[in-house]
Design a protein around this motif. Sequence first.
Motif, mmCIF file in Angstrom:
data_model
loop_
_atom_site.group_PDB
_atom_site.id
_atom_site.type_symbol
_atom_site.label_atom_id
_atom_site.label_comp_id
_atom_site.label_asym_id
_atom_site.label_seq_id
_atom_site.Cartn_x
_atom_site.Cartn_y
_atom_site.Cartn_z
ATOM 1 N N HIS A 59 81.170 -71.952 -85.795
ATOM 2 C CA HIS A 59 80.941 -71.355 -84.481
ATOM 3 C C HIS A 59 79.476 -71.432 -84.053
ATOM 4 C CE1 HIS A 59 84.665 -68.483 -84.804
ATOM 5 N NE2 HIS A 59 84.994 -69.726 -84.507
ATOM 6 N N VAL A 60 78.592 -71.630 -85.011
ATOM 7 C CA VAL A 60 77.158 -71.497 -84.734
ATOM 8 C C VAL A 60 76.675 -72.476 -83.669
ATOM 9 C CG1 VAL A 60 74.844 -71.669 -85.728
ATOM 10 C CG2 VAL A 60 76.670 -70.519 -87.006
ATOM 11 N N GLU A 65 74.648 -73.410 -78.062
ATOM 12 C CA GLU A 65 74.828 -73.986 -76.728
ATOM 13 C C GLU A 65 74.950 -72.884 -75.670
ATOM 14 O OE1 GLU A 65 77.146 -78.201 -77.674
ATOM 15 O OE2 GLU A 65 78.316 -76.415 -77.180
ATOM 16 N N ASP A 66 75.710 -71.841 -75.998
ATOM 17 C CA ASP A 66 75.936 -70.758 -75.030
ATOM 18 C C ASP A 66 74.681 -69.917 -74.794
ATOM 19 O OD1 ASP A 66 78.528 -71.609 -74.846
ATOM 20 O OD2 ASP A 66 79.399 -69.953 -75.983
ATOM 21 N N ALA A 67 73.752 -69.952 -75.743
ATOM 22 C CA ALA A 67 72.577 -69.092 -75.666
ATOM 23 C C ALA A 67 71.705 -69.384 -74.447
ATOM 24 C CB ALA A 67 71.750 -69.229 -76.947
ATOM 25 N N ILE A 377 83.929 -62.501 -70.136
ATOM 26 C CA ILE A 377 82.640 -62.153 -69.553
ATOM 27 C C ILE A 377 81.508 -63.035 -70.074
ATOM 28 C CG2 ILE A 377 82.195 -60.340 -71.267
ATOM 29 C CD1 ILE A 377 80.868 -58.717 -68.989
ATOM 30 N N LYS A 378 81.569 -63.408 -71.343
ATOM 31 C CA LYS A 378 80.517 -64.240 -71.922
ATOM 32 C C LYS A 378 80.415 -65.581 -71.196
ATOM 33 C CE LYS A 378 79.037 -66.317 -76.300
ATOM 34 N NZ LYS A 378 79.370 -66.492 -77.734
ATOM 35 N N ALA A 379 81.570 -66.142 -70.815
ATOM 36 C CA ALA A 379 81.579 -67.461 -70.174
ATOM 37 C C ALA A 379 80.969 -67.432 -68.783
ATOM 38 C CB ALA A 379 83.001 -67.994 -70.112
#
Length: 461
Positions: A59-60, A65-67, A377-379
């Motif tokens: 997952h890391v 990427e999402d950070a 919500i994260k997306a």
Amino acid sequence: MAEYDVDLFVIGGGSGGVRAARIAAGYGAKVVVAEEYRMGGTCVIRGCVPKKLFVIGSHVHQEIEDAAGFGWSIGDVSFDWATLVANKDKEIARLEGAYTTNVEKSGARIVKTRAVLEDAHTIRLGTGETVTAKYILIATGGAPNHGPAIPGIEHVISSNEAFHLKELPKRIVIQGGGYIALEFAGIFAGYGSDVTVVYRGENILRGFDEDVRKHVRAEMEKRGITIITGCTVTKVDKHGRDFTSHLSGGSSIASDQVMFAIGRHPNVANLGLETAGVAINPANGGIQVDGWSKTSADNIYAIGDVTHRTNLTPVAIREGHAFADTVFGKRPVQVDHATIPTAVFSQPEVGTVGMTEQEARAQFSHVDIYKADFRPIKATMSGRDTRVLMKLVVDGLSDRVLGCHIVGDCAAEITQAVAIAVKMKATKADFDATVALHPTASEELVTMRTPTARHVRQAAE
């Protein structure tokens, strides 16, 4: 002199066998456990635990990427497969030691050797020694099944070998559409491999709710995993360090590894079952048992995957405990195999408990479906194209919640809690009366008020 050398002889040092041994020893029984490989069994050594460690690590890259959407600027990062494998091995060794210590602390004895039945009360060890036992428990688990032999099958690995690969494959073909195949597809893709899944059925996750199957496939394909259904691998050629998988549809795929995860079969071979009068269940190939886990031999019991009932570690543990309570604690306990929660640690994750929509419609005349499909919500900040699925299956007459199905982050964690309510036969009104915990994805489970579908089966004329 005692009639038998021991009160209980357990064949298999996995989760179920260890639990049975410890509980029986706690009741004062003289217990021996035989394990020819490593204490801990499939789950600890080459299954659930190392798999989950690999999943967490995979997952890391996505988290990095999402950070960016949350203001983080992360420079160059690197990944080392050998470090992952080595650290996983350390943790598995620690757990193996804990299993061994806990058995020995209970007063049971471990013999690290193969054990084979000579008759209903006699076990021959790999050392040549024989031991007699009043009761015998078979808890030998299962093993990967590669299916029919095909040309080049010797080049194919299973999940067992996947945990010990010397290097991360740049390209891998995985045949299968169930738990193990999809979990490893997500693992390898997360670490950067080009992954192709090949499955003989019309869609992955056979036996799961149809909405879950469609949702998981769509999400996996968004993440770059190729899923080919309706065909099988018919031949594997090796060219140096590369492989070519030939498919039944006529195409072929080049890769660095080929893995089959098409099911597991019970470990029943060469145990001496016939000589001890232990019958095999013709329907599933596992050891045939009754509701008390008793085999056709009155003093021999079997639990866990070797019975091929419900092949989940917590079920094997529950069966082992129930066996010890019943036989040595004089507290008869039968395991309820209904409404067992389960998870697939695919990416996205699946958590499910109870009936699918299809199962409910086959058994109940009125079925209401409540479904939410939404962007987490994260997306909204990360920008990732992903959606969560929440689904409740409800008896339209009694209002009882028959099933809950979740696809998305933390689906397994949510399902474990929801499973309590479903097991207690909670109604949709009970869910509705529960105040939502905001902001969470799981609040959808208590805020869905209007059915998305209603199915009424007409009575037969």
